[in-house]
Write a protein that holds these residues in place. Structure first.
Motif, mmCIF file in Angstrom:
data_model
loop_
_atom_site.group_PDB
_atom_site.id
_atom_site.type_symbol
_atom_site.label_atom_id
_atom_site.label_comp_id
_atom_site.label_asym_id
_atom_site.label_seq_id
_atom_site.Cartn_x
_atom_site.Cartn_y
_atom_site.Cartn_z
ATOM 1 N N VAL A 1 2.290 -8.577 -6.068
ATOM 2 C CA VAL A 1 3.383 -7.558 -7.454
ATOM 3 C C VAL A 1 3.559 -6.367 -6.285
ATOM 4 C CG1 VAL A 1 1.615 -6.504 -8.320
ATOM 5 C CG2 VAL A 1 4.514 -7.322 -10.083
ATOM 6 N N CYS B 1 -2.035 -0.083 -13.209
ATOM 7 C CA CYS B 1 -2.422 -1.042 -12.182
ATOM 8 C C CYS B 1 -1.712 -1.933 -12.338
ATOM 9 C CB CYS B 1 -3.600 -1.116 -11.964
ATOM 10 S SG CYS B 1 -3.887 -2.825 -10.750
ATOM 11 N N GLY C 1 -6.919 1.669 -11.064
ATOM 12 C CA GLY C 1 -6.095 0.455 -9.748
ATOM 13 C C GLY C 1 -6.828 1.389 -8.204
ATOM 14 N N CYS C 2 -5.443 1.167 -7.108
ATOM 15 C CA CYS C 2 -6.245 1.444 -6.074
ATOM 16 C C CYS C 2 -6.244 2.928 -5.828
ATOM 17 C CB CYS C 2 -5.300 0.647 -4.732
ATOM 18 S SG CYS C 2 -3.481 1.372 -5.035
HETATM 19 FE FE1 SF4 Z 1 -2.092 0.016 -6.440
HETATM 20 FE FE2 SF4 Z 1 0.000 -1.102 -7.984
HETATM 21 FE FE3 SF4 Z 1 -1.667 -2.947 -6.180
HETATM 22 FE FE4 SF4 Z 1 -2.205 -1.571 -8.785
HETATM 23 S S1 SF4 Z 1 -0.521 -2.997 -8.391
HETATM 24 S S2 SF4 Z 1 -3.571 -2.087 -6.670
HETATM 25 S S3 SF4 Z 1 -2.274 -0.057 -8.465
HETATM 26 S S4 SF4 Z 1 -0.620 -0.524 -4.990
#
Ligand code: SF4
Ligand code: 5AD
Length: 481
Positions: free
Chosen positions: A198, A81, A44-45
């Motif tokens: 989400v 993520c 993820g991020c």
């Molecule tokens: Fe980051 Fe969670 Fe968004 Fe994925 S869902 S980009 S991990 S904040």
């Protein structure tokens, strides 16, 4: 966001410069003194990667040492993520592999952290029988307790979201660091309700971290030789921290200045900016300090006003264009990048063309590009039909990628012959005879090494050739040569 989201198979060269940091298995130094070992993978991020460093710090306090080898770990964690279905699929595949290890090794504890843990909660324990722990993004302090219970055979869940938790007092254990750049989380959660997203459900309400703890973390990194920090948050421009002692308020422009003043040799970056919140104050602060990098990640998502309204982005096409104009007016040398979603609910071909023309208008140096993936529970999933066929979403995505590639190439070619100040990050991917590093606009440069220079040093590089993702050049003695 944040902004590293490598779960899209159709992304190409534009993202390559950041790929190395995405969905990767951390290379951890193994710690011989620790009595127990943990292994962690992150997806993820950047926020998520930084959270894993907070988790590592919490576990280290509890006697756990990091290992890069899952075969010897007592505890395996996967920080997940949920942003697109593909991201979740990848995690499920990894869990199958951990499941096998668990069958072979009695006592091995496997835990799921992060956004997927938050989204699926207890369901995770039911669906994934062999997972022992499910821990949401605000519950990491509880990990030592949950791991101890798991060791006693009790499977545990903590997915409580908090209005206060910022992990302000925890000094992240820098995993797989190049010793040059580090991330600092300045806030958590998100109060924007983009209809496709989400994140507000998985990361909870927005809260800002104590400004002094952020400055102290930056200072500590400088003391340890780091040369670049990236201030992270889902929406950094809405940072607002009230000092409980005198009720004074620090906003994002002020925070940027405080961090820039820590050391003129420390580069300061930030991500992600919501177009609606980035102020002139922020832009003028960027302009004022040489060490605040001239680069803004300003996701547009769509170039069409009707779609933007359905996405609940709170700006329209003209408003966004005016914001882009303002940035280039105040900082003509600033690079802007974006996130794009193709095929959002009911998007027509003409509306998609507005996104294409927005790429041209904004002249993004790069973009992260995705096709729309419906996420359960979001506003869009509840209100709108996901009615653009997958093939059309992908076709539009490919067009966006093609156009962005051409723009990146053209902009990079304009850099040929220019000299940039570059912070050396390490060896280039292809050769240990070459360094790689970035300029203030966040463009990656690759150039032959020179005796006496090492990662963490600044150098001047004259660009000779450009591709859409990389500038190649030679070290020169000064900015005038
Ligand atoms: Fe980051 Fe969670 Fe968004 Fe994925 S869902 S980009 S991990 S904040
Ligand atoms: N489908 C596709 N892309 C999405 N993003 C967020 N939610 C979705 C979704 N449901 C993209 C946005 C955001 C980035 C982090 O991921 O472009 O800015």
């Amino acid at each position: 966001m944040a902004d590293l989201y490598n779960d899209n198979p159709t992304l190409d060269g534009l993202k390559k410069m950041d790929e190395a940091r995405q969905g990767e298995v951390f290379e951890l130094p193994s710690n011989e003194q620790a009595s127990k070992l943990f292994y962690i993978e992150s997806y993820g991020c950047q926020m998520n990667f930084n959270d894993s460093e907070v988790v590592a710090s919490i576990l280290a306090e509890d006697g756990f040492g990091p290992t890069r080898n899952m075969e010897v770990a007592d505890l395996i964690l996967i920080n997940t993520c949920s942003i697109r279905e593909k991201a979740e699929d990848t995690v499920r595949k990894r869990l199958r592999i951990f499941d096998k290890l668990k069958e072979e090794r009695k006592g091995l504890v496997v835990g799921v952290l992060g956004c997927m843990a938050e989204r699926l909660k207890k369901k995770f324990l039911e669906e994934e029988r062999l997972v022992d722990l499910v821990v949401g993004p605000d519950a990491y302090r509880d990990l030592p307790n949950l791991v101890a219970s798991a060791n006693d055979g009790e499977r545990g869940v903590n997915v409580l979201l908090s209005r206060e938790e910022t992990y302000a007092d925890i000094s992240p254990l820098r995993l797989d660091s190049n010793g040059v750049s580090a991330f600092i989380s300045i806030m958590r959660g998100c109060d924007n309700m983009c209809s496709f997203c989400v994140v507000p459900f998985t990361r909870g309400r927005e809260r800002s971290r104590n400004a002094f703890s952020i400055v102290a973390e930056a200072q500590d990194l400088v003391n340890r030789g780091y040369k670049e920090v990236t201030l992270l948050g889902q929406n950094v421009d809405s940072y607002k921290w009230e000092n409980p002692e005198d009720k004074s308020v620090v906003d994002f422009a002020q925070l940027l200045e405080m961090v820039a003043l820590v050391d003129p040799d420390l580069r300061v970056r930030f991500s992600t900016s919501h177009p609606k919140d980035i102020t002139d104050d922020v832009l003028y602060t960027m302009k004022k300090y040489e060490n605040i990098c001239k680069y803004i990640h300003l996701p547009v998502q769509s170039g069409n006003s009707r779609i933007l309204e359905k996405m609940n982005r709170t700006y329209d096409r003209e408003w966004y264009k005016a914001k882009v104009d303002r940035i280039y007016e105040i900082m003509p040398d600033c690079a802007i990048s974006s996130d794009i979603i193709t095929g959002f609910c009911s998007e027509t071909d003409e509306e998609h063309q507005d996104t294409i023309s927005m790429l041209e208008y904004a002249q993004y140096s790069m973009s992260y590009m995705f096709f729309y993936s419906e996420r359960p529970g979001t506003l869009a999933a509840r209100k709108y039909e996901d009615d653009v066929p997958l093939a059309v979403k992908k076709e539009r995505l490919n067009e966006v990628i093609r156009v962005q590639n051409a723009i990146s190439l053209k902009l990079n070619q304009k850099d040929e012959g220019k000299i940039f100040k570059v912070l050396i990050e390490g060896d280039s991917r292809k050769s240990d005879q070459e360094f790689k590093g970035r300029n203030t606009q966040n463009k990656m440069l690759v150039f032959p090494k020179k005796e006496g220079l090492q990662p963490g040093d600044y150098t001047w590089v004259k660009v000779s050739t450009a591709s859409s993702a990389t500038l190649r050049g030679e070290i020169v003695d000064s900015p005038n040569k």
